[in-house]
Design a protein around this motif. Sequence first.
Motif, PDB file in Angstrom:
ATOM      1  N   ILE A  58       0.877  -1.180   0.000  1.00  0.00           N
ATOM      2  CA  ILE A  58       0.000   0.000   0.000  1.00  0.00           C
ATOM      3  C   ILE A  58       0.909   1.224   0.000  1.00  0.00           C
ATOM      4  O   ILE A  58       1.466   1.603   1.036  1.00  0.00           O
ATOM      5  N   VAL A  61      -2.811   6.296  -0.559  1.00  0.00           N
ATOM      6  CA  VAL A  61      -4.216   6.206  -0.159  1.00  0.00           C
ATOM      7  C   VAL A  61      -4.932   7.445  -0.676  1.00  0.00           C
ATOM      8  O   VAL A  61      -4.580   8.565  -0.306  1.00  0.00           O
ATOM      9  N   ILE A 206      -9.689   1.655   2.228  1.00  0.00           N
ATOM     10  CA  ILE A 206      -9.128   0.426   1.649  1.00  0.00           C
ATOM     11  C   ILE A 206      -9.646  -0.818   2.358  1.00  0.00           C
ATOM     12  O   ILE A 206     -10.015  -1.802   1.715  1.00  0.00           O
TER      13      ILE A 206
END
Length: 272
Positions: A58, A61, A206
């Motif tokens: 990740i 975001v 997410i």
Amino acid sequence: MTARVRTPFEVTVSVWRAMFLREALDRLFEARAAWLWLLIEPIIYIALHAFGLETFRIHQVGGIAINMWIIAGFIGLLLWRRTWTQVLHGIDCNWAFFAYRQVKPLDVAIVRAVLELFLMIPIAVVLVVIAIVTGHAITPDLLNPVWLPRDPLMVIVSLIGLWLLGLGFGLVTSVAMRFVRELDHIFKIIYLPLFYISGALFPISIFVPVPYQYIFSANPIVNGLELVRLGFMPDYRTIPGISLGYLYAWALGLIFAGLALYRRFSRKLVMR
């Protein structure tokens, strides 16, 4: 020649100034390198969680690089949490001063909250500077990086809203804790979960399905943190239902409720 009698406002200002200096000395120099730990705590949390999220691949975001996403949220949450805890324990930590009739419980709460705001300003600046110096931009786009918040006014207004929310929550919970001492244990338990359910270190967009994100947006802290990130990057994709008015409605409502409680139980707050 008679001495000039000070007005109530002048007395209040003198009390605030004296308490502010005392609280500042205690916070910065009470223990060895106490001032340094104020900065080390957020750095450790940010580094650990940024590393953890990047191991899950990740890297951004909502259009913000993961490091700056965590920094923006953690600054807001830390301001809210520290303001709340300082106001929450203000009465117990300044018990001796209530022997002076000029000192009221509300004076302690206001001074501690203002001091926390003054301490968080340089901490936030240092964190952002460290991130920039180490090559972390707000956007993950290496060809067109953004180094500074695009909308500083939104960042400031959102952080002030979180600070007011911490002040209001601290006023209400400090009165509650005077009557039910066991609440302090409950408050300590919820410190850690707050980091995750508030979206400071946990990307709600997410890990939470879209139909259930509205549950998190009902939390005013989530609104504040998402708005801080929106100030960092106006193109940031927030979770649905985020509102600045909602944040300030909660903050001002809690402050008014706290002021009413402090006025109603002014004598009981300073009684053993």
